[in-house]
Design a protein around this motif. Structure first.
Motif, mmCIF file in Angstrom:
data_model
loop_
_atom_site.group_PDB
_atom_site.id
_atom_site.type_symbol
_atom_site.label_atom_id
_atom_site.label_comp_id
_atom_site.label_asym_id
_atom_site.label_seq_id
_atom_site.Cartn_x
_atom_site.Cartn_y
_atom_site.Cartn_z
ATOM 1 N N LEU A 66 24.534 22.720 -0.839
ATOM 2 C CA LEU A 66 25.205 23.850 -0.588
ATOM 3 C C LEU A 66 24.374 24.871 -1.021
ATOM 4 O O LEU A 66 24.456 25.923 -1.100
ATOM 5 N N TYR A 67 23.296 25.178 -2.326
ATOM 6 C CA TYR A 67 22.699 25.815 -3.089
ATOM 7 C C TYR A 67 21.278 24.918 -3.096
ATOM 8 O O TYR A 67 20.334 24.745 -4.118
ATOM 9 N N PRO A 68 21.211 25.072 -1.609
ATOM 10 C CA PRO A 68 19.104 24.196 -1.659
ATOM 11 C C PRO A 68 17.909 25.578 -2.526
ATOM 12 O O PRO A 68 18.432 26.843 -2.246
ATOM 13 N N PRO A 69 17.052 24.756 -3.181
ATOM 14 C CA PRO A 69 16.590 25.893 -4.066
ATOM 15 C C PRO A 69 15.637 26.276 -2.675
ATOM 16 O O PRO A 69 14.900 27.223 -3.739
ATOM 17 N N GLU A 97 0.584 30.994 15.203
ATOM 18 C CA GLU A 97 2.368 31.888 15.150
ATOM 19 C C GLU A 97 3.304 31.219 13.986
ATOM 20 O O GLU A 97 3.738 29.538 14.026
ATOM 21 N N VAL A 98 3.755 32.172 13.104
ATOM 22 C CA VAL A 98 4.905 31.248 12.528
ATOM 23 C C VAL A 98 6.355 30.840 12.668
ATOM 24 O O VAL A 98 7.184 31.672 13.455
ATOM 25 N N VAL A 99 6.888 30.131 11.954
ATOM 26 C CA VAL A 99 7.903 30.205 12.711
ATOM 27 C C VAL A 99 8.739 29.885 11.086
ATOM 28 O O VAL A 99 8.740 29.370 10.517
ATOM 29 N N HIS A 100 9.762 30.857 11.216
ATOM 30 C CA HIS A 100 10.923 31.063 9.831
ATOM 31 C C HIS A 100 12.471 30.039 10.054
ATOM 32 O O HIS A 100 12.928 29.870 11.333
ATOM 33 N N ILE A 101 12.721 29.080 8.713
ATOM 34 C CA ILE A 101 13.663 27.732 8.952
ATOM 35 C C ILE A 101 14.434 28.136 8.304
ATOM 36 O O ILE A 101 14.197 27.868 7.458
ATOM 37 N N PRO A 102 15.373 28.725 8.695
ATOM 38 C CA PRO A 102 17.052 29.557 7.601
ATOM 39 C C PRO A 102 17.408 28.193 7.238
ATOM 40 O O PRO A 102 18.416 27.728 7.781
ATOM 41 N N VAL A 103 17.098 27.879 5.859
ATOM 42 C CA VAL A 103 17.947 26.454 4.702
ATOM 43 C C VAL A 103 18.696 26.639 4.952
ATOM 44 O O VAL A 103 20.083 25.890 5.187
ATOM 45 N N LEU A 139 17.347 20.211 4.692
ATOM 46 C CA LEU A 139 16.022 20.468 4.531
ATOM 47 C C LEU A 139 16.108 20.519 2.803
ATOM 48 O O LEU A 139 15.660 21.987 2.798
ATOM 49 N N PRO A 140 16.488 20.094 2.172
ATOM 50 C CA PRO A 140 16.429 20.732 0.531
ATOM 51 C C PRO A 140 15.293 20.574 0.068
ATOM 52 O O PRO A 140 14.670 21.524 -1.149
ATOM 53 N N PHE A 141 14.437 19.719 0.523
ATOM 54 C CA PHE A 141 12.917 18.959 0.009
ATOM 55 C C PHE A 141 12.266 19.883 1.677
ATOM 56 O O PHE A 141 10.909 19.147 1.507
ATOM 57 N N GLY A 142 12.086 20.223 2.567
ATOM 58 C CA GLY A 142 11.762 20.467 3.931
ATOM 59 C C GLY A 142 11.327 18.657 4.261
ATOM 60 O O GLY A 142 12.568 18.344 3.750
ATOM 61 N N ALA A 143 10.578 19.134 5.295
ATOM 62 C CA ALA A 143 10.180 17.689 6.818
ATOM 63 C C ALA A 143 10.041 17.115 6.641
ATOM 64 O O ALA A 143 8.649 18.120 6.749
ATOM 65 N N GLY A 144 9.045 15.996 7.396
ATOM 66 C CA GLY A 144 7.836 15.768 7.490
ATOM 67 C C GLY A 144 6.600 15.472 6.725
ATOM 68 O O GLY A 144 6.980 15.556 5.889
ATOM 69 N N SER A 145 5.300 16.145 7.388
ATOM 70 C CA SER A 145 4.358 15.776 6.656
ATOM 71 C C SER A 145 3.936 16.799 5.596
ATOM 72 O O SER A 145 3.067 16.238 4.993
ATOM 73 N N ARG A 146 4.959 17.763 5.910
ATOM 74 C CA ARG A 146 4.275 18.766 5.051
ATOM 75 C C ARG A 146 5.768 19.409 4.013
ATOM 76 O O ARG A 146 5.947 20.243 3.125
ATOM 77 N N MET A 147 6.953 17.734 3.920
ATOM 78 C CA MET A 147 7.519 18.415 2.935
ATOM 79 C C MET A 147 7.408 18.526 1.740
ATOM 80 O O MET A 147 6.278 18.270 1.160
ATOM 81 N N CYS A 148 8.120 18.951 0.334
ATOM 82 C CA CYS A 148 7.572 18.594 -0.895
ATOM 83 C C CYS A 148 7.040 17.103 -1.288
ATOM 84 O O CYS A 148 7.491 16.035 -1.551
ATOM 85 N N ILE A 149 5.678 17.282 -1.973
ATOM 86 C CA ILE A 149 5.023 15.919 -2.643
ATOM 87 C C ILE A 149 6.159 15.936 -3.954
ATOM 88 O O ILE A 149 5.596 14.566 -4.167
ATOM 89 N N ASN A 186 15.775 36.145 -6.378
ATOM 90 C CA ASN A 186 14.489 34.749 -5.847
ATOM 91 C C ASN A 186 13.041 34.991 -7.013
ATOM 92 O O ASN A 186 12.848 35.906 -7.035
ATOM 93 N N GLN A 187 12.963 33.679 -6.897
ATOM 94 C CA GLN A 187 11.897 33.611 -8.082
ATOM 95 C C GLN A 187 11.098 32.611 -7.176
ATOM 96 O O GLN A 187 10.290 31.997 -7.229
ATOM 97 N N PHE A 188 9.184 33.301 -6.951
ATOM 98 C CA PHE A 188 8.389 32.978 -6.393
ATOM 99 C C PHE A 188 8.943 31.693 -5.010
ATOM 100 O O PHE A 188 8.354 30.856 -5.115
ATOM 101 N N ASP A 189 9.817 32.365 -4.223
ATOM 102 C CA ASP A 189 10.078 32.308 -3.250
ATOM 103 C C ASP A 189 11.491 30.819 -3.609
ATOM 104 O O ASP A 189 11.509 29.891 -2.802
#
Length: 207
Positions: A66-69, A97-103, A139-149, A186-189
């Motif tokens: 409900l409230y993804p960071p 090209e950049v893909v925008h994903i609306p979490v 996708l609260p932390f993203g997904a795949g190899s680029r997800m939040c470390i 929104n602070q630093f995304d």
């Protein structure tokens, strides 16, 4: 936001408190140790925190839905690629090209979460993974190899903090001050609540 949702849903908070104190008692029995004579955090292994508190984990997961960071994430295509949507639409992306994903929108989309997508229902995460998880709609932390470390560290810290807080305190709504709708900045995304006012009551009987 977990505290805010628990205050708004006291029946869930009561069930969570029961789960926490019951499992702490079981872990103490397994270690043949009196709870009062040992710091409760020494009862918890990494596996215990992750596996033995299903409702706790479900509450956290539903709050993050409900409230993804991060309300959106972006990815840059490293090569030309074609993507096909569930409806059969073909998207052609060029390298760079950049893909925008609306979490935020994905997490509240009735197509994935049902007509009650805007409601707080931890039960969504109590059984087998929802089909929405398989469709990358969570996708609260993203997904795949680029997800939040830092996903695992952040999640374990949150679980331990909630175990302690729920065991000792109860979150309640303040009729005069608690926000009906939380305002975010929104602070630093990162999406952060501007203010959340709650009453925190120390529990009289602790297990």
């Amino acid at each position: 936001m977990v505290a805010y949702l628990l205050a708004q849903n006291p029946e869930v908070q009561k069930r969570l408190y029961t789960e926490v104190v019951t499992m702490i008692e079981k872990l103490a029995e397994q270690q043949e140790t009196e709870i009062e004579t040992k710091n409760i955090f020494t009862f918890f292994s990494y596996d215990a925190v992750n596996l033995k508190f299903p409702l706790l984990n479900a509450v956290i997961a539903e709050t993050q839905r409900l409230y993804p960071p991060a309300i959106f994430i972006e990815r840059t295509a490293s090569a030309d690629v074609q993507l096909t949507t569930n409806e059969g639409t073909v998207l052609e992306l060029k390298a760079g090209e950049v893909v925008h994903i609306p979490v935020w929108s994905l997490h509240r989309d009735p197509a994935y979460w049902g007509k009650d997508a805007g409601e707080f229902k931890p039960e969504r995460f109590l059984e087998n993974s929802s089909a929405a998880l398989k469709n990358a709609a969570y996708l609260p932390f993203g997904a795949g190899s680029r997800m939040c470390i830092a996903q695992r560290m952040a999640t374990v810290e949150l679980r331990l903090a909630l175990l302690h807080l729920v065991r000792h305190f109860r979150f309640e709504v303040c009729p005069e001050k608690t926000e009906r709708e939380v305002t975010f900045v929104n602070q630093f995304d990162i999406n952060s609540p501007k203010a959340v006012h709650l009453r925190i009551v120390k529990r009289r009987c602790e297990n």
